[in-house]
Motif scaffolding. Structure first.
Motif, PDB file in Angstrom:
ATOM      1  N   LYS A   1       1.184  -0.732  -0.010  1.00  6.40           N
ATOM      2  CA  LYS A   1       0.160  -0.252   0.241  1.00  6.40           C
ATOM      3  C   LYS A   1       1.065   1.111   0.180  1.00  6.40           C
ATOM      4  N   GLN A   2       1.862   0.988   0.709  1.00  8.18           N
ATOM      5  CA  GLN A   2       2.621   1.895   0.868  1.00  8.18           C
ATOM      6  C   GLN A   2       3.374   2.722  -0.399  1.00  8.18           C
ATOM      7  N   LYS A   3       3.745   1.505  -1.186  1.00 10.55           N
ATOM      8  CA  LYS A   3       4.705   1.720  -2.313  1.00 10.55           C
ATOM      9  C   LYS A   3       3.245   1.858  -3.327  1.00 10.55           C
ATOM     10  N   ARG A   4       2.688   2.118  -3.419  1.00 10.91           N
ATOM     11  CA  ARG A   4       1.232   1.588  -3.837  1.00 10.91           C
ATOM     12  C   ARG A   4       1.321   0.831  -5.353  1.00 10.91           C
ATOM     13  N   MET A   5       1.983  -0.650  -4.541  1.00 13.52           N
ATOM     14  CA  MET A   5       1.750  -1.717  -5.258  1.00 13.52           C
ATOM     15  C   MET A   5       0.845  -2.579  -5.539  1.00 13.52           C
ATOM     16  N   PRO A   6      -0.510  -2.510  -7.101  1.00 16.89           N
ATOM     17  CA  PRO A   6      -0.605  -3.597  -7.035  1.00 16.89           C
ATOM     18  C   PRO A   6      -0.814  -5.150  -6.274  1.00 16.89           C
ATOM     19  N   LEU A   7      -1.706  -5.480  -5.230  1.00 16.42           N
ATOM     20  CA  LEU A   7      -1.371  -6.223  -4.147  1.00 16.42           C
ATOM     21  C   LEU A   7      -2.713  -7.650  -4.276  1.00 16.42           C
ATOM     22  N   LEU A   8      -2.541  -8.944  -4.120  1.00 14.16           N
ATOM     23  CA  LEU A   8      -3.512  -9.763  -3.918  1.00 14.16           C
ATOM     24  C   LEU A   8      -3.380 -11.071  -3.160  1.00 14.16           C
ATOM     25  N   LYS A   9      -4.337 -10.840  -1.657  1.00  9.27           N
ATOM     26  CA  LYS A   9      -4.128 -11.925  -0.805  1.00  9.27           C
ATOM     27  C   LYS A   9      -3.574 -13.697  -1.417  1.00  9.27           C
ATOM     28  N   SER A  10      -2.941 -13.706  -0.833  1.00 12.49           N
ATOM     29  CA  SER A  10      -2.513 -15.506  -1.982  1.00 12.49           C
ATOM     30  C   SER A  10      -4.097 -16.267  -1.200  1.00 12.49           C
ATOM     31  N   GLU A  11      -5.214 -16.618  -1.061  1.00 13.73           N
ATOM     32  CA  GLU A  11      -6.444 -16.834  -1.656  1.00 13.73           C
ATOM     33  C   GLU A  11      -7.078 -16.222  -2.991  1.00 13.73           C
ATOM     34  N   ASN A  12      -6.687 -15.681  -3.215  1.00 18.30           N
ATOM     35  CA  ASN A  12      -7.742 -14.647  -3.651  1.00 18.30           C
ATOM     36  C   ASN A  12      -6.511 -15.089  -5.027  1.00 18.30           C
ATOM     37  N   PHE A  13      -5.487 -15.504  -5.180  1.00 16.49           N
ATOM     38  CA  PHE A  13      -4.366 -15.565  -5.911  1.00 16.49           C
ATOM     39  C   PHE A  13      -4.679 -17.296  -6.273  1.00 16.49           C
ATOM     40  N   VAL A  14      -4.621 -17.547  -5.412  1.00 16.42           N
ATOM     41  CA  VAL A  14      -5.041 -19.036  -5.594  1.00 16.42           C
ATOM     42  C   VAL A  14      -6.387 -19.681  -6.543  1.00 16.42           C
ATOM     43  N   MET A  15      -8.065 -18.379  -6.393  1.00 18.37           N
ATOM     44  CA  MET A  15      -8.817 -18.678  -7.259  1.00 18.37           C
ATOM     45  C   MET A  15      -8.401 -18.544  -8.554  1.00 18.37           C
ATOM     46  N   LYS A  16      -7.783 -17.503  -8.486  1.00 17.49           N
ATOM     47  CA  LYS A  16      -7.452 -16.159 -10.437  1.00 17.49           C
ATOM     48  C   LYS A  16      -6.374 -17.716 -10.539  1.00 17.49           C
ATOM     49  N   MET A  17      -5.330 -18.383 -10.279  1.00 14.95           N
ATOM     50  CA  MET A  17      -4.430 -19.850 -10.669  1.00 14.95           C
ATOM     51  C   MET A  17      -5.782 -20.718 -10.932  1.00 14.95           C
ATOM     52  N   GLY A  18      -6.581 -21.444 -10.158  1.00 17.42           N
ATOM     53  CA  GLY A  18      -7.556 -22.248 -10.525  1.00 17.42           C
ATOM     54  C   GLY A  18      -8.555 -22.111 -11.332  1.00 17.42           C
ATOM     55  N   GLN A  19      -9.617 -20.591 -11.569  1.00 16.28           N
ATOM     56  CA  GLN A  19     -10.130 -20.214 -12.812  1.00 16.28           C
ATOM     57  C   GLN A  19      -9.365 -20.246 -13.970  1.00 16.28           C
ATOM     58  N   GLN A  20      -8.294 -20.582 -14.097  1.00 12.43           N
ATOM     59  CA  GLN A  20      -7.014 -20.024 -15.526  1.00 12.43           C
ATOM     60  C   GLN A  20      -7.240 -21.031 -15.955  1.00 12.43           C
ATOM     61  N   ALA A  21      -7.130 -22.185 -14.832  1.00 15.64           N
ATOM     62  CA  ALA A  21      -6.754 -23.066 -15.413  1.00 15.64           C
ATOM     63  C   ALA A  21      -8.687 -23.893 -16.482  1.00 15.64           C
ATOM     64  N   ILE A  22      -9.096 -24.056 -15.400  1.00 17.85           N
ATOM     65  CA  ILE A  22     -10.488 -23.822 -15.966  1.00 17.85           C
ATOM     66  C   ILE A  22     -10.736 -23.944 -17.332  1.00 17.85           C
ATOM     67  N   GLU A  23     -10.197 -22.674 -17.560  1.00 21.78           N
ATOM     68  CA  GLU A  23     -10.768 -22.164 -18.566  1.00 21.78           C
ATOM     69  C   GLU A  23     -10.255 -22.129 -19.594  1.00 21.78           C
ATOM     70  N   LYS A  24      -8.715 -22.995 -19.775  1.00 21.97           N
ATOM     71  CA  LYS A  24      -7.573 -23.618 -19.944  1.00 21.97           C
ATOM     72  C   LYS A  24      -8.281 -24.381 -20.965  1.00 21.97           C
ATOM     73  N   ARG A  25      -8.521 -25.381 -19.803  1.00 24.03           N
ATOM     74  CA  ARG A  25      -8.931 -26.741 -20.336  1.00 24.03           C
ATOM     75  C   ARG A  25      -9.990 -27.246 -21.069  1.00 24.03           C
ATOM     76  N   ILE A  26     -11.117 -25.523 -20.791  1.00 29.75           N
ATOM     77  CA  ILE A  26     -12.487 -25.330 -21.605  1.00 29.75           C
ATOM     78  C   ILE A  26     -11.887 -25.278 -23.002  1.00 29.75           C
ATOM     79  N   MET A  27     -11.289 -24.443 -23.185  1.00 26.54           N
ATOM     80  CA  MET A  27     -10.490 -24.038 -24.672  1.00 26.54           C
ATOM     81  C   MET A  27      -9.651 -24.804 -25.490  1.00 26.54           C
ATOM     82  N   ASP A  28      -8.640 -26.003 -24.838  1.00 29.08           N
ATOM     83  CA  ASP A  28      -8.253 -26.745 -25.374  1.00 29.08           C
ATOM     84  C   ASP A  28      -9.441 -27.960 -25.841  1.00 29.08           C
TER      85      ASP A  28
END
Length: 216
Positions: free
Chosen positions: A107-134
């Motif tokens: 926050k002090q550096k004004r750097m974008p941040l993702l909490k770990s649990e949100n990053f896990v959800m991001k990885m899982g969602q994109q993995a599902i999308e990739k399988r659907i596309m494949d």
């Protein structure tokens, strides 16, 4: 985008990796390798506690995933916070951690941040999308349900039938009749005078033409 990841903090949020696993760091690194491989511009620096002797792990690191272990006397949190404050272009990075100190530093550096649990959800969602596309690419045969067919018929109506082939006109019939008569006359005018009455031989072509013109 370059992600600065608090390694053990992220493992603690993973549903299928445990901090008690003897190879938990390796499991996460391989997961991150697969995730970064989906897009060329993704870069990751993941920092873990308890490395001996510490520093960059050459064996686990790749061009897209840089693996660092905190040396003795340092923690992954302190190394990650130091990297956050050293970033010249904070907008090009994303810090990944649920640790309050790291969140505050981002926050002090004004750097974008993702909490770990949100990053896990991001990885899982994109993995599902990739399988659907494949799957869509592999299955080239289109599947149309009966509901889609009914909707098509309701919107556009039934498929129009092809018009019947036009019937031959009187002129065409007359031309065909005249052509047949001419063929009969030409066949009748063939010179049979040289043949004996009992020895008139016809070729297969003559027989076929006769049957075609005069019937059996």
């Amino acid at each position: 985008m370059h992600y600065l990841i608090d390694g053990h903090n992220l493992i603690g949020k993973m549903p299928d990796i445990s901090l008690a696993d003897p190879d938990d760091e390796v499991q996460l690194v391989f997961r991150l390798r697969g995730w970064t491989a989906q897009r060329k511009k993704r870069k990751v620096t993941v920092i873990f506690d308890g490395g001996l002797p510490g520093g960059k792990d050459v064996k686990l690191s790749t061009p897209s995933v840089r693996v660092i272990f905190a040396q003795e006397g340092r923690t992954a949190d302190s190394l990650l916070i130091a990297r956050i404050f050293k970033a010249k272009n904070p907008g090009e990075f994303t810090a990944v951690s649920s640790d309050n100190q790291i969140i505050e530093a981002a926050k002090q550096k004004r750097m974008p941040l993702l909490k770990s649990e949100n990053f896990v959800m991001k990885m899982g969602q994109q993995a599902i999308e990739k399988r659907i596309m494949d799957t869509a690419v592999e299955d080239k045969t289109p599947h149309v349900s009966q509901e889609e067919v009914n909707e098509w018929l309701e919107l556009f109506g039934p498929v129009p039938e092809r018009p019947p082939a036009p019937k031959p006109t009187k002129k065409k019939k007359l031309v065909a009749k005249q052509t047949a008569q001419q063929r009969k006359k030409a066949f009748a005018k063939k010179d049979w005078s040289k043949a004996k009455h009992d020895d008139v031989s016809l070729s297969d072509d003559d027989i076929s033409e006769w049957l075609d013109l005069f019937g059996g």
